[in-house]
Design a protein around this motif. Structure first.
Motif, mmCIF file in Angstrom:
data_model
loop_
_atom_site.group_PDB
_atom_site.id
_atom_site.type_symbol
_atom_site.label_atom_id
_atom_site.label_comp_id
_atom_site.label_asym_id
_atom_site.label_seq_id
_atom_site.Cartn_x
_atom_site.Cartn_y
_atom_site.Cartn_z
ATOM 1 N N ARG A 213 5.003 -11.263 1.399
ATOM 2 C CA ARG A 213 5.076 -10.026 2.174
ATOM 3 C C ARG A 213 6.404 -9.312 1.924
ATOM 4 N N GLU A 214 7.485 -10.085 1.871
ATOM 5 C CA GLU A 214 8.792 -9.489 1.573
ATOM 6 C C GLU A 214 8.796 -8.900 0.162
ATOM 7 N N HIS A 215 8.183 -9.605 -0.757
ATOM 8 C CA HIS A 215 8.063 -9.118 -2.138
ATOM 9 C C HIS A 215 7.285 -7.805 -2.173
ATOM 10 N N SER A 216 6.205 -7.732 -1.391
ATOM 11 C CA SER A 216 5.416 -6.498 -1.319
ATOM 12 C C SER A 216 6.263 -5.338 -0.815
ATOM 13 N N ALA A 217 7.048 -5.602 0.235
ATOM 14 C CA ALA A 217 7.878 -4.539 0.809
ATOM 15 C C ALA A 217 8.946 -4.073 -0.180
ATOM 16 N N ARG A 218 9.580 -5.023 -0.869
ATOM 17 C CA ARG A 218 10.621 -4.641 -1.842
ATOM 18 C C ARG A 218 10.003 -3.892 -3.015
ATOM 19 N N PHE A 219 8.840 -4.341 -3.452
ATOM 20 C CA PHE A 219 8.159 -3.654 -4.548
ATOM 21 C C PHE A 219 7.832 -2.226 -4.151
ATOM 22 N N ALA A 220 7.320 -2.044 -2.939
ATOM 23 C CA ALA A 220 6.956 -0.703 -2.476
ATOM 24 C C ALA A 220 8.167 0.206 -2.426
ATOM 25 N N GLU A 221 9.265 -0.314 -1.917
ATOM 26 C CA GLU A 221 10.476 0.506 -1.801
ATOM 27 C C GLU A 221 11.019 0.895 -3.175
ATOM 28 N N LEU B 243 0.823 -1.212 0.000
ATOM 29 C CA LEU B 243 0.000 0.000 0.000
ATOM 30 C C LEU B 243 0.860 1.266 0.000
ATOM 31 N N SER B 244 2.130 1.148 0.372
ATOM 32 C CA SER B 244 3.011 2.317 0.380
ATOM 33 C C SER B 244 3.847 2.413 -0.895
ATOM 34 N N ALA B 245 3.479 1.659 -1.931
ATOM 35 C CA ALA B 245 4.192 1.714 -3.215
ATOM 36 C C ALA B 245 3.808 2.984 -3.967
ATOM 37 N N ASP B 246 4.238 3.075 -5.225
ATOM 38 C CA ASP B 246 3.946 4.269 -6.022
ATOM 39 C C ASP B 246 3.784 3.849 -7.480
ATOM 40 N N TRP C 197 1.085 -4.581 -9.026
ATOM 41 C CA TRP C 197 1.262 -3.735 -10.206
ATOM 42 C C TRP C 197 -0.116 -3.279 -10.670
ATOM 43 N N TRP C 198 -0.392 -2.011 -10.507
ATOM 44 C CA TRP C 198 -1.711 -1.460 -10.800
ATOM 45 C C TRP C 198 -2.152 -1.772 -12.220
ATOM 46 N N SER C 199 -1.220 -1.747 -13.164
ATOM 47 C CA SER C 199 -1.563 -1.950 -14.569
ATOM 48 C C SER C 199 -1.903 -3.389 -14.907
ATOM 49 N N ALA C 200 -1.738 -4.306 -13.960
ATOM 50 C CA ALA C 200 -2.139 -5.699 -14.192
ATOM 51 C C ALA C 200 -3.608 -5.925 -13.834
ATOM 52 N N ARG C 201 -4.364 -4.853 -13.657
ATOM 53 C CA ARG C 201 -5.782 -4.962 -13.336
ATOM 54 C C ARG C 201 -6.526 -5.800 -14.379
ATOM 55 N N PHE C 202 -6.088 -5.756 -15.642
ATOM 56 C CA PHE C 202 -6.728 -6.557 -16.693
ATOM 57 C C PHE C 202 -6.764 -8.033 -16.286
ATOM 58 N N ASP C 203 -5.617 -8.536 -15.795
ATOM 59 C CA ASP C 203 -5.513 -9.950 -15.438
ATOM 60 C C ASP C 203 -6.332 -10.273 -14.197
ATOM 61 N N ILE C 204 -6.312 -9.368 -13.215
ATOM 62 C CA ILE C 204 -7.099 -9.579 -11.999
ATOM 63 C C ILE C 204 -8.583 -9.717 -12.359
ATOM 64 N N LEU C 205 -9.077 -8.792 -13.170
ATOM 65 C CA LEU C 205 -10.494 -8.812 -13.539
ATOM 66 C C LEU C 205 -10.835 -10.023 -14.396
ATOM 67 N N ALA C 206 -9.944 -10.371 -15.338
ATOM 68 C CA ALA C 206 -10.220 -11.516 -16.202
ATOM 69 C C ALA C 206 -10.361 -12.795 -15.385
ATOM 70 N N TYR D 25 -2.128 5.242 -2.886
ATOM 71 C CA TYR D 25 -2.540 4.440 -1.732
ATOM 72 C C TYR D 25 -3.976 3.935 -1.905
ATOM 73 N N HIS D 26 -4.873 4.824 -2.295
ATOM 74 C CA HIS D 26 -6.272 4.431 -2.425
ATOM 75 C C HIS D 26 -6.486 3.520 -3.641
ATOM 76 N N HIS D 27 -5.748 3.762 -4.724
ATOM 77 C CA HIS D 27 -5.835 2.862 -5.877
ATOM 78 C C HIS D 27 -5.319 1.468 -5.503
ATOM 79 N N ALA D 28 -4.222 1.413 -4.716
ATOM 80 C CA ALA D 28 -3.693 0.121 -4.277
ATOM 81 C C ALA D 28 -4.674 -0.582 -3.348
ATOM 82 N N LEU D 29 -5.354 0.192 -2.512
ATOM 83 C CA LEU D 29 -6.377 -0.378 -1.630
ATOM 84 C C LEU D 29 -7.499 -1.003 -2.461
#
Length: 541
Positions: free
Chosen positions: A398-406, A34-37, A141-150, A91-95
């Protein structure tokens, strides 16, 4: 085999707490993200969503940045909804993405239960799926929304298909077809849902002959839904294929893409080079495999022939993405290893997300059929192996999430610096150009991020600059302007040529996509006409 009252009570308790446990676990694994960009394609899609007047426009226009490339209006409509609700707050888009994953995971669990998978294997399979770094990375990755929805709509469609069978209901069949159409409009891999649906309904037709006609009518509706999507797509794009792969022959695209997908898939399944506890993952996987391959002994009460279509659905979701993802895999797929960044690994994960869902369905199916009792020594061993597997994957996710955010936050510093450097500019009337110099894009951005999309994605004053063409010192192949300025002159730059003809400006609601030649095409005198800006050192034209 009779089920004791105490066992029934335990099962009821497990059914009651399973959704809460799934939600809690996903929250723990995803939370650092959630703290990514914003990153790579995010800027392009956010800028498009902010400039388009209505999400309906995406359903009736060629909206992919490359013409004749893809038709995914549901994904773009979700981007539009996100920016309408939250503007540019990552943050809100990631939420919002996290909530999509929660719904997907609960839908996955519901589907397993719909096929009479017992509560314990259904929960374990769902947690294996949602703990996997491929699932978390795709969501990050916000732009992978296509795959999430599919995948989300495919799971809904399979659930409705099974409901149609259980209830002998044409209305559930129609609901299933609507979900299938939504999956296909999210991303082309939604077509795989039609295969899964036909597996369920053809099994229904030939094992329950009294409902043969209803099952075949439902199957015809599913096929017609796929044809509707393909005709709709062809009408919008003007082609049955895609120009993403360029001039490469179809045979080469699919043969090389499928082969490369098969080579890369095993590494993504174990997330090679990214998980820090590979040996634990291996021990858990081997132990679980042994449990599933040993003779099972007594038969489960829930061991039903109606579960067999779930096996076919799992195999379809596991294997068929190799075919439909082949063009993109052939173009830019990378092996997951310690040599690529967490951001790149997350972006690549989308190519294997549906396959992970199929694999996890198979795990649920096999756990249900091979473990006769979870109170036995065999059941306890399988549970411990699954728990170790889920724990290892969850910690890695979780570690992947933290590294991605950083890393994504570090990469986005360039975007925020670019935005700050143009703050307060008195943007001129058309023709309006601005060139950024000194830009060194992060490796994950490469040439896919234009400074034009960065500024228009993040600017709080979009209406002041939505007519300007913003360039950088590296190649940029697309620009976005408001459609009210669709005729704004781009001189001295000219429209990019494709097959000897200038690429036409494409309107999408309030947005117009413009493809211009690179700055290298200008003469020294023409370049001198363009105002130039240095990051962190804004200079007046």
């Amino acid at each position: 085999m009779n089920v004791s009252p105490s066992r029934t009570g335990l099962q009821r308790a497990l059914i009651a707490i399973s959704p809460l446990l799934i939600i809690a676990c996903i929250g723990v694994w995803f939370w650092p993200g959630l703290s990514a960009d914003w990153g790579r394609d995010d800027f392009m899609q956010l800028a498009m969503a902010r400039l388009v007047d209505s999400p309906i426009a995406f359903f009736f226009s060629d909206h992919f940045v490359l013409p004749n490339g893809a038709f995914r209006p549901m994904g773009y409509a979700s981007y539009w909804l996100g920016q309408a609700l939250y503007d540019t707050s990552f943050y809100h888009h990631a939420l919002m993405s996290w909530m999509f994953l929660l719904v997907l995971a609960l839908g996955f669990w519901t589907l397993l239960r719909r096929f009479e998978i017992a509560p314990m294997p259904a929960l374990l399979a769902t947690l294996i799926f949602s703990a996997h770094p491929v699932a978390i990375g795709t969501t990050l990755w916000w732009s992978a929304r296509f795959d999430i929805l599919a995948v989300l709509f495919v799971l809904f469609a399979l659930d409705q298909a099974q409901q149609a069978r259980l209830q002998n209901s044409l209305w559930f069949a129609i609901s299933c077809c609507l979900s299938l159409l939504s999956a296909m409009l999210s991303k082309e891999i939604g077509l795989i849902g039609v295969v899964g649906t036909l597996i369920i309904w053809q099994h229904w037709a030939w094992t329950e002959r009294q409902h043969f006609r209803l099952a075949q009518v439902a199957s015809v509706l599913a096929v017609l839904t796929a044809l509707l999507f393909l005709l709709w797509r062809r009408w919008i794009l003007g082609t049955a294929g895609s120009e993403i792969a360029g001039d490469i022959g179809l045979l080469s695209v699919f043969s090389e893409g499928i082969w490369r997908w098969m080579v890369l898939a095993p590494d993504y399944l174990r997330f090679a080079g990214q998980l820090q506890a590979q040996w634990l993952l291996l021990v858990a996987a081997v132990a679980l495999l042994i449990m599933l391959l040993l003779p099972r002994g007594q038969k489960l009460q829930s061991d039903s022939a109606a579960q067999w279509p779930l096996l076919g659905c799992g195999l379809a979701l596991l294997l068929l993405p190799a075919l439909l993802q082949a063009p993109v895999v052939r173009l830019n797929a990378l092996p997951v290893s310690d040599s690529i960044s967490s951001v790149e690994a997350a972006m690549q994960s989308r190519l294997f997300f549906m396959s992970l869902a199929g694999f996890s369905l198979l795990v649920g199916f096999l756990l249900n059929r091979r473990i006769p009792s979870w109170r036995s020594a065999r059941g306890a061993g399988a549970f411990l192996a699954c728990a170790l597997l889920i724990g290892t994957l969850g910690l890695g996710a979780r570690e992947h999430s933290a590294r991605f955010a950083e890393m994504s936050s570090d990469n986005a510093l360039l975007a925020h610096a670019a935005l700050a450097s143009v703050e307060g500019i008195d943007w001129p009337e058309p023709p309006c150009h601005l060139v950024f110099e000194g830009i060194q894009p992060p490796p994950e951005w490469d040439i896919f991020v234009s400074m034009d999309s960065v500024i228009k994605a993040l600017s709080p004053n979009l209406d002041e600059l939505d007519h300007c063409f913003i360039h950088a010192n590296y190649p940029t192949f697309y620009h976005f302007i408001a459609s009210e300025h669709a005729d704004a002159a781009s001189a001295p730059l000219r429209e990019r040529l494709h097959e000897g003809q200038p690429l036409a400006r494409r309107p999408i609601g309030g947005l117009t996509i413009v493809h211009l030649d690179d700055l290298k095409s200008l003469t020294a005198e023409e370049k001198a006409q363009l105002p130039r800006w240095q990051i962190n050192e804004a200079r007046s034209p």
